[in-house]
Design a protein around this motif. Structure first.
Motif, mmCIF file in Angstrom:
data_model
loop_
_atom_site.group_PDB
_atom_site.id
_atom_site.type_symbol
_atom_site.label_atom_id
_atom_site.label_comp_id
_atom_site.label_asym_id
_atom_site.label_seq_id
_atom_site.Cartn_x
_atom_site.Cartn_y
_atom_site.Cartn_z
ATOM 1 N N LEU A 30 0.847 -1.205 0.000
ATOM 2 C CA LEU A 30 0.000 0.000 0.000
ATOM 3 C C LEU A 30 0.873 1.242 0.000
ATOM 4 N N THR A 31 1.361 1.607 -1.157
ATOM 5 C CA THR A 31 2.067 2.875 -1.310
ATOM 6 C C THR A 31 1.118 3.867 -1.959
ATOM 7 N N LEU A 32 1.450 5.123 -1.900
ATOM 8 C CA LEU A 32 0.594 6.132 -2.516
ATOM 9 C C LEU A 32 0.372 5.828 -3.995
ATOM 10 N N THR A 33 1.444 5.560 -4.719
ATOM 11 C CA THR A 33 1.328 5.339 -6.160
ATOM 12 C C THR A 33 0.537 4.071 -6.465
ATOM 13 N N SER A 34 0.744 3.003 -5.693
ATOM 14 C CA SER A 34 0.004 1.763 -5.951
ATOM 15 C C SER A 34 -1.488 1.954 -5.684
ATOM 16 N N ILE A 35 -1.843 2.760 -4.688
ATOM 17 C CA ILE A 35 -3.249 3.053 -4.403
ATOM 18 C C ILE A 35 -3.883 3.776 -5.587
ATOM 19 N N PRO A 56 5.631 13.119 6.097
ATOM 20 C CA PRO A 56 6.558 13.825 5.204
ATOM 21 C C PRO A 56 6.984 13.018 3.981
ATOM 22 N N GLY A 57 7.222 11.711 4.152
ATOM 23 C CA GLY A 57 7.616 10.884 3.021
ATOM 24 C C GLY A 57 6.525 10.777 1.972
ATOM 25 N N VAL A 58 5.265 10.766 2.422
ATOM 26 C CA VAL A 58 4.142 10.717 1.491
ATOM 27 C C VAL A 58 4.012 12.039 0.741
ATOM 28 N N LEU A 59 4.187 13.135 1.450
ATOM 29 C CA LEU A 59 4.142 14.453 0.808
ATOM 30 C C LEU A 59 5.224 14.555 -0.272
ATOM 31 N N GLU A 60 6.394 14.001 0.002
ATOM 32 C CA GLU A 60 7.469 14.021 -0.999
ATOM 33 C C GLU A 60 7.094 13.199 -2.233
ATOM 34 N N GLU A 61 6.423 12.068 -2.013
ATOM 35 C CA GLU A 61 6.024 11.222 -3.140
ATOM 36 C C GLU A 61 4.991 11.933 -4.015
ATOM 37 N N ILE A 62 4.052 12.624 -3.380
ATOM 38 C CA ILE A 62 3.050 13.386 -4.151
ATOM 39 C C ILE A 62 3.739 14.452 -4.989
#
Length: 387
Positions: A30-35, A56-62
């Motif tokens: 369940l990563t942001l991109t896979s979702i 913070p890590g999710v914000l960086e991925e976005i």
């Protein structure tokens, strides 16, 4: 012109872009991109609320997806990725002096800038803002006020769950014990309740109900969702729908039969024997660990005498992976034939299904659609099952 959009607004992230845990109990896949890919390509969901975006890590991925040209911010709020709109959310645990147990709430923000400001503020109010559903050191009203200061949406989550919810152990009788009712934008029902059950509590009659998956794995996305009338799938349009403004509104809720939920009925937490709420110990194993079910808790809170509230239809659905005999290979065949899970669950005819899968399984999907499946009730943290 308004259109109907499928929205699941409660999805967790298991790992961030650096493979660091976000929701510890969620799948590593369940990563942001896979979702976003799963929702857009397989599920047929138009709007997803990812509720760990403060990390913070999710914000960086976005931001990385935007920099690569794979996503872009919408003028009316939200992030567009392929066919799906991402709403930037955060699940937080409130535990102030006014309440008797932790309460989970969902906060959504229109832009990367506003949720980034919220993320930085949370660093002063919790010990580890990189993780999901962390304890907030402050009052419920203080959190509500900050969300509104940043033009956000505030929604109590899975409000009847025995643990970590508003009516589970959070308050004795009323949401006003912890929150300002005027700063609540909607109520998330949770998997073990439905519209009819929740409307037995008068103070909830003012709010729009949400039915979301609370997905901890890719497969669970859209096990509950709502169909929303909006001009476009965006943050502003969702806010209008929650407030029933400008013709925007939720037109139908889709959710599990509450009996399939993990906490529908009262059981012994040791042997899972169904028990009455008035026993001090289980008559079978004598354990004193009794977990009160949602159905019994709502009966305690009920203060409505025959009053009816105008609500959108609530349609029971059973996720495909609940059906006996429907495994990964069969699921893949169905997606290849019908495109998305939404088409399989709600649109494909019996004859069309029988061209792909055995007659008995095709009939199970039709029976599921018509609410004819026999269900064994869930409780104490164990899901119900289809017999």
């Amino acid at each position: 012109m308004l259109h109907s959009y499928v929205a699941d607004l409660h999805i967790h992230i298991g790992r961030d872009m650096y493979d660091r845990p976000v929701k510890i109990t969620a799948s590593n896949k369940l990563t942001l991109t896979s979702i976003l890919k799963e929702a857009s390509r397989n599920k047929g969901v138009d709007v997803v609320g990812v509720i760990d975006c403060q990390s913070p890590g999710v914000l960086e991925e976005i931001q990385g997806l935007i920099d690569l040209g794979l996503a872009h911010e919408l003028t009316e709020g939200g992030i567009q990725f392929e066919k799906v709109t991402l709403l930037l959310g955060s699940e937080i645990e409130v535990y102030d002096e006014a309440c008797h147990g932790p309460i989970h709430v969902l906060c959504y923000f229109p832009t990367l800038q506003t949720i980034s400001l919220f993320s930085r503020w949370l660093c002063t109010k919790m010990k580890n803002s990189t993780l999901s559903s962390q304890r907030f050191y402050g009052t419920g009203i203080e959190l509500q006020q900050k969300v509104k200061e940043l033009a956000g949406i505030f929604i109590p989550a899975h409000v009847f769950t025995p643990f970590k919810s508003l009516y589970g152990k959070g308050v004795q009788q009323s949401l006003t014990e912890v929150f300002s009712p005027l700063l609540i934008d909607g109520i998330e029902l949770g998997l073990s309740s439905d519209t009819h059950m929740a409307d037995q509590i008068k103070e909830l009659h003012h709010y729009t109900y949400l039915t979301n998956s609370d997905a901890h794995s890719l497969g669970k996305i859209a096990r509950e969702y709502q169909l929303i009338n909006m001009k476009t799938p965006s943050f502003t349009e969702l806010l209008w729908a929650l407030r029933k403004q400008n013709g925007r509104r939720i037109i139908k809720n889709y959710g599990l039969n509450p009996k399939l939920g993990k906490y529908y009925t009262t059981v012994c937490g040791n042997c899972y024997n169904r028990v009455s709420t008035d026993v001090e110990s289980c008559p079978l194993c004598h354990s004193k660990k009794i977990i009160k079910g949602v159905s019994d808790r709502i009966r305690e809170l009920c203060d409505v005498n025959g009053q009816k509230v105008s609500r959108p239809p609530y349609t029971y659905q059973v996720p495909l992976d609940y059906l006996p005999g429907l495994g990964k290979k069969t699921y893949a065949k169905l997606l290849q034939e019908f495109g998305t899970e939404m088409n399989v669950i709600h649109k494909a005819s019996r004859e069309e299904l029988m061209n792909v899968i055995p007659e008995k399984l095709a009939q199970s999907i039709i029976d599921m659609r018509q609410g004819l499946l026999t269900i064994r009730e869930g409780g104490g943290g164990r899901y119900g099952s289809v017999r």
